[in-house]
Design a protein around this motif. Sequence first.
Motif, PDB file in Angstrom:
ATOM      1  N   THR A 166      40.699  50.167  26.972  1.00 42.18           N
ATOM      2  CA  THR A 166      39.455  50.303  26.245  1.00 42.18           C
ATOM      3  C   THR A 166      38.284  49.894  27.328  1.00 42.18           C
ATOM      4  OG1 THR A 166      39.304  48.211  25.001  1.00 42.18           O
ATOM      5  CG2 THR A 166      40.636  50.214  23.934  1.00 42.18           C
ATOM      6  N   SER A 167      37.285  49.772  26.447  1.00 41.24           N
ATOM      7  CA  SER A 167      36.139  49.128  27.380  1.00 41.24           C
ATOM      8  C   SER A 167      36.455  47.820  27.762  1.00 41.24           C
ATOM      9  CB  SER A 167      34.974  49.174  26.460  1.00 41.24           C
ATOM     10  OG  SER A 167      35.166  48.302  25.614  1.00 41.24           O
ATOM     11  N   ILE A 168      37.395  46.924  27.403  1.00 40.05           N
ATOM     12  CA  ILE A 168      37.690  45.768  27.957  1.00 40.05           C
ATOM     13  C   ILE A 168      38.362  45.768  29.203  1.00 40.05           C
ATOM     14  CG2 ILE A 168      38.900  43.424  27.495  1.00 40.05           C
ATOM     15  CD1 ILE A 168      38.252  44.274  24.307  1.00 40.05           C
ATOM     16  N   THR A 169      39.603  46.713  29.053  1.00 44.41           N
ATOM     17  CA  THR A 169      40.019  47.045  30.386  1.00 44.41           C
ATOM     18  C   THR A 169      39.210  47.850  31.548  1.00 44.41           C
ATOM     19  OG1 THR A 169      42.050  47.449  28.978  1.00 44.41           O
ATOM     20  CG2 THR A 169      42.189  48.429  31.544  1.00 44.41           C
ATOM     21  N   HIS A 170      38.102  48.484  30.827  1.00 48.47           N
ATOM     22  CA  HIS A 170      37.180  49.227  31.863  1.00 48.47           C
ATOM     23  C   HIS A 170      36.579  48.054  32.570  1.00 48.47           C
ATOM     24  CE1 HIS A 170      34.730  53.122  32.143  1.00 48.47           C
ATOM     25  NE2 HIS A 170      34.435  52.386  32.869  1.00 48.47           N
ATOM     26  N   GLY A 171      36.338  47.102  31.918  1.00 46.15           N
ATOM     27  CA  GLY A 171      35.421  45.831  32.719  1.00 46.15           C
ATOM     28  C   GLY A 171      34.284  45.507  32.033  1.00 46.15           C
ATOM     29  N   ALA A 172      34.067  45.720  30.412  1.00 39.31           N
ATOM     30  CA  ALA A 172      32.974  45.147  29.979  1.00 39.31           C
ATOM     31  C   ALA A 172      33.420  43.729  29.100  1.00 39.31           C
ATOM     32  CB  ALA A 172      32.419  45.980  28.511  1.00 39.31           C
ATOM     33  N   CYS A 173      32.578  42.743  29.728  1.00 40.61           N
ATOM     34  CA  CYS A 173      31.362  42.717  30.256  1.00 40.61           C
ATOM     35  C   CYS A 173      31.443  41.878  31.535  1.00 40.61           C
ATOM     36  CB  CYS A 173      30.160  42.239  29.442  1.00 40.61           C
ATOM     37  SG  CYS A 173      29.749  43.591  28.105  1.00 40.61           S
ATOM     38  N   ALA A 174      32.086  42.050  32.541  1.00 45.19           N
ATOM     39  CA  ALA A 174      32.269  41.210  33.566  1.00 45.19           C
ATOM     40  C   ALA A 174      31.053  40.928  34.418  1.00 45.19           C
ATOM     41  CB  ALA A 174      33.513  41.597  34.518  1.00 45.19           C
ATOM     42  N   SER A 175      30.541  39.855  34.940  1.00 49.70           N
ATOM     43  CA  SER A 175      29.769  39.681  35.841  1.00 49.70           C
ATOM     44  C   SER A 175      29.827  40.574  37.089  1.00 49.70           C
ATOM     45  CB  SER A 175      29.388  38.280  36.195  1.00 49.70           C
ATOM     46  OG  SER A 175      30.318  37.726  36.828  1.00 49.70           O
ATOM     47  N   ARG A 176      31.158  40.607  37.529  1.00 48.34           N
ATOM     48  CA  ARG A 176      31.231  41.280  38.701  1.00 48.34           C
ATOM     49  C   ARG A 176      32.508  41.964  38.769  1.00 48.34           C
ATOM     50  NH1 ARG A 176      33.899  37.797  41.656  1.00 48.34           N
ATOM     51  NH2 ARG A 176      33.717  35.439  40.944  1.00 48.34           N
ATOM     52  N   PRO A 177      33.078  43.058  39.586  1.00 49.86           N
ATOM     53  CA  PRO A 177      34.358  43.726  39.477  1.00 49.86           C
ATOM     54  C   PRO A 177      35.378  42.881  39.444  1.00 49.86           C
ATOM     55  CG  PRO A 177      32.654  44.999  40.552  1.00 49.86           C
ATOM     56  CD  PRO A 177      31.931  43.826  40.368  1.00 49.86           C
ATOM     57  N   GLY A 178      35.476  41.968  40.412  1.00 53.59           N
ATOM     58  CA  GLY A 178      36.578  41.235  40.688  1.00 53.59           C
ATOM     59  C   GLY A 178      37.223  40.261  39.417  1.00 53.59           C
ATOM     60  N   MET A 179      36.300  40.099  38.443  1.00 54.96           N
ATOM     61  CA  MET A 179      36.348  39.521  37.167  1.00 54.96           C
ATOM     62  C   MET A 179      36.861  39.830  36.190  1.00 54.96           C
ATOM     63  SD  MET A 179      35.799  36.227  38.104  1.00 54.96           S
ATOM     64  CE  MET A 179      36.136  35.582  36.451  1.00 54.96           C
ATOM     65  N   VAL A 180      37.292  41.031  36.029  1.00 54.64           N
ATOM     66  CA  VAL A 180      38.266  41.663  35.090  1.00 54.64           C
ATOM     67  C   VAL A 180      39.258  41.209  35.172  1.00 54.64           C
ATOM     68  CG1 VAL A 180      38.775  43.972  33.968  1.00 54.64           C
ATOM     69  CG2 VAL A 180      36.616  43.858  35.207  1.00 54.64           C
ATOM     70  N   HIS A 181      40.107  41.000  33.839  1.00 53.28           N
ATOM     71  CA  HIS A 181      41.417  40.625  33.992  1.00 53.28           C
ATOM     72  C   HIS A 181      42.655  41.296  34.674  1.00 53.28           C
ATOM     73  CE1 HIS A 181      41.818  43.467  30.716  1.00 53.28           C
ATOM     74  NE2 HIS A 181      43.176  43.451  30.388  1.00 53.28           N
ATOM     75  N   THR A 182      42.492  42.513  34.849  1.00 47.59           N
ATOM     76  CA  THR A 182      43.237  43.217  35.621  1.00 47.59           C
ATOM     77  C   THR A 182      43.431  42.982  36.997  1.00 47.59           C
ATOM     78  OG1 THR A 182      41.518  45.161  35.774  1.00 47.59           O
ATOM     79  CG2 THR A 182      43.031  45.238  34.096  1.00 47.59           C
ATOM     80  N   ALA A 183      41.963  42.742  37.436  1.00 50.06           N
ATOM     81  CA  ALA A 183      41.881  42.490  39.084  1.00 50.06           C
ATOM     82  C   ALA A 183      42.437  41.029  39.251  1.00 50.06           C
ATOM     83  CB  ALA A 183      40.200  42.603  39.351  1.00 50.06           C
ATOM     84  N   ILE A 184      41.984  40.057  38.119  1.00 46.13           N
ATOM     85  CA  ILE A 184      42.608  38.502  38.384  1.00 46.13           C
ATOM     86  C   ILE A 184      44.072  38.680  38.339  1.00 46.13           C
ATOM     87  CG2 ILE A 184      42.549  36.420  36.982  1.00 46.13           C
ATOM     88  CD1 ILE A 184      40.040  37.312  35.892  1.00 46.13           C
ATOM     89  N   LEU A 185      44.485  39.623  37.402  1.00 41.74           N
ATOM     90  CA  LEU A 185      46.220  39.691  37.742  1.00 41.74           C
ATOM     91  C   LEU A 185      46.674  40.244  38.984  1.00 41.74           C
ATOM     92  CD1 LEU A 185      46.626  40.500  34.040  1.00 41.74           C
ATOM     93  CD2 LEU A 185      47.522  38.507  34.928  1.00 41.74           C
ATOM     94  N   GLY A 186      45.862  40.969  39.446  1.00 40.84           N
ATOM     95  CA  GLY A 186      46.278  41.740  40.806  1.00 40.84           C
ATOM     96  C   GLY A 186      46.341  40.747  41.825  1.00 40.84           C
ATOM     97  N   ARG A 187      45.190  40.035  41.915  1.00 42.27           N
ATOM     98  CA  ARG A 187      45.490  38.910  42.881  1.00 42.27           C
ATOM     99  C   ARG A 187      46.273  37.787  42.607  1.00 42.27           C
ATOM    100  NH1 ARG A 187      39.894  39.420  41.615  1.00 42.27           N
ATOM    101  NH2 ARG A 187      39.654  37.474  40.549  1.00 42.27           N
ATOM    102  N   ARG A 188      46.637  37.329  41.342  1.00 44.91           N
ATOM    103  CA  ARG A 188      47.643  36.295  41.174  1.00 44.91           C
ATOM    104  C   ARG A 188      49.039  36.853  41.265  1.00 44.91           C
ATOM    105  NH1 ARG A 188      45.637  33.678  35.477  1.00 44.91           N
ATOM    106  NH2 ARG A 188      43.715  32.876  35.974  1.00 44.91           N
ATOM    107  N   PHE A 189      49.324  38.205  41.341  1.00 45.68           N
ATOM    108  CA  PHE A 189      50.541  38.799  41.535  1.00 45.68           C
ATOM    109  C   PHE A 189      50.663  39.493  43.176  1.00 45.68           C
ATOM    110  CE2 PHE A 189      50.862  38.752  37.014  1.00 45.68           C
ATOM    111  CZ  PHE A 189      52.089  38.585  36.796  1.00 45.68           C
ATOM    112  N   ASP A 190      49.384  39.342  43.431  1.00 44.93           N
ATOM    113  CA  ASP A 190      49.213  39.994  44.738  1.00 44.93           C
ATOM    114  C   ASP A 190      49.896  41.336  44.959  1.00 44.93           C
ATOM    115  OD1 ASP A 190      48.348  40.319  47.504  1.00 44.93           O
ATOM    116  OD2 ASP A 190      49.592  38.838  48.590  1.00 44.93           O
ATOM    117  N   MET A 191      49.558  42.229  44.043  1.00 44.57           N
ATOM    118  CA  MET A 191      49.881  43.376  43.781  1.00 44.57           C
ATOM    119  C   MET A 191      48.874  44.335  43.469  1.00 44.57           C
ATOM    120  SD  MET A 191      53.420  43.049  41.461  1.00 44.57           S
ATOM    121  CE  MET A 191      53.678  44.761  41.305  1.00 44.57           C
ATOM    122  N   PRO A 192      49.164  45.698  43.874  1.00 44.30           N
ATOM    123  CA  PRO A 192      47.993  46.800  43.476  1.00 44.30           C
ATOM    124  C   PRO A 192      47.963  46.919  41.776  1.00 44.30           C
ATOM    125  CG  PRO A 192      49.841  48.023  44.044  1.00 44.30           C
ATOM    126  CD  PRO A 192      50.189  46.212  44.368  1.00 44.30           C
TER     127      PRO A 192
END
Length: 373
Positions: free
Chosen positions: A192-218
């Motif tokens: 939903t909107s939360i996955t979409h990124g509302a309301c992160a201050s910047r694109p890298g702070m969405v949980h999907t992006a955070i998890l991508g960095r932690r797992f080092d995966m796309p």
Amino acid sequence: MLLASSSFAQDVAISELDPEMEVRKETADGLDWYDVTQWGLEGRILPEQERQQWFDRLPASAQQSVTKNVWNLSRDSAGMMVRFKTNSPSIHVHYKLKKKNLAMAHMPATGVSGVDLYARDGKGQWRWVEVTRPNSQEVKTKIVSGLAAGDREYAAYLPLYNGVEFMSIGVEPGSEFEGLAPRPNPIVFYGTSITHGACASRPGMVHTAILGRRFDMPVVNLGFSGNGRMDKEVGDYLKQLEATAFVIDCLPNMGPADVAAKCVPLVEQLRAAHPSTPIVLVEDRRNTNDWILPSRHEHHTRNHAALRAAYATLVDKGVANLHYIPGDHLYGDDAEGATDGSHASDLGFMRQANVFEPILRSAIGPHKTDAQR
């Protein structure tokens, strides 16, 4: 005199008072520019299929099948990320946005329309570097300068609630530069909107992006604001992907009757195409003020019960490698994890990633897809 001084202060641009709030200046001439379409983005599914515009999240064929709202929202670049290596002492970006509205009332331009830069440190960990501060639809700016010497890997996250028409990375003349191809087998998030990124201050702070960095995966972010509803038509695209895992996080846009009607068919649709890929079901977060709003509290409680019932039905049917994330603590327990009660702040996204991580890590184990098993 005090009144006049106060009035004067209000009329002065904040950037004149605080240089850290200055909008980045346009880049200098003479840089070497590299078009990111020449090596590709992560988060852009089925790249071999025709698109209306290159940076769309879904192929052109989706316009005829998904709802009008999903189609329009799919043209935002949420979750897309480009990787590259360079030894340039400064990094620049040139991109054009689809929409003139650069920000929202509850979400800044850095998140809606910014490009967010990360780099690997000396230990190979992803660390934040800088984010653009867009003030026009076409952005040609220095992201950062004065970088420590060395050749390193960078990742630039694209805007969350805006689309991109073109994008190039600029480096200083004579610098080494290598575009890094998208990695295969992403973790795929549908929500939903939360996955979409509302309301992160910047694109890298969405949980999907955070998890991508932690797992080092796309990762693939198929969040559709207000329109993540476990649609079969979206499932038709999900099932075409060779994913490491599918994460279904649609409850914030659904009610108990919708969950009862659509959850089991969607999981069975994915399982028919991918017999052993992990599928993770996520309860909706509780609004951070549901403690004082009885009707909202009851809505979440009934939604959670509906998803647990669907999960039990799937388990009884013998669906294997199915996993479950409860929603009660996704934003924490202190009512401080959201911007507006519903949508996560950066704090809420970090907390959400912390809840997702151990369950996802257990679910995916060694990173293998059905095609590799």
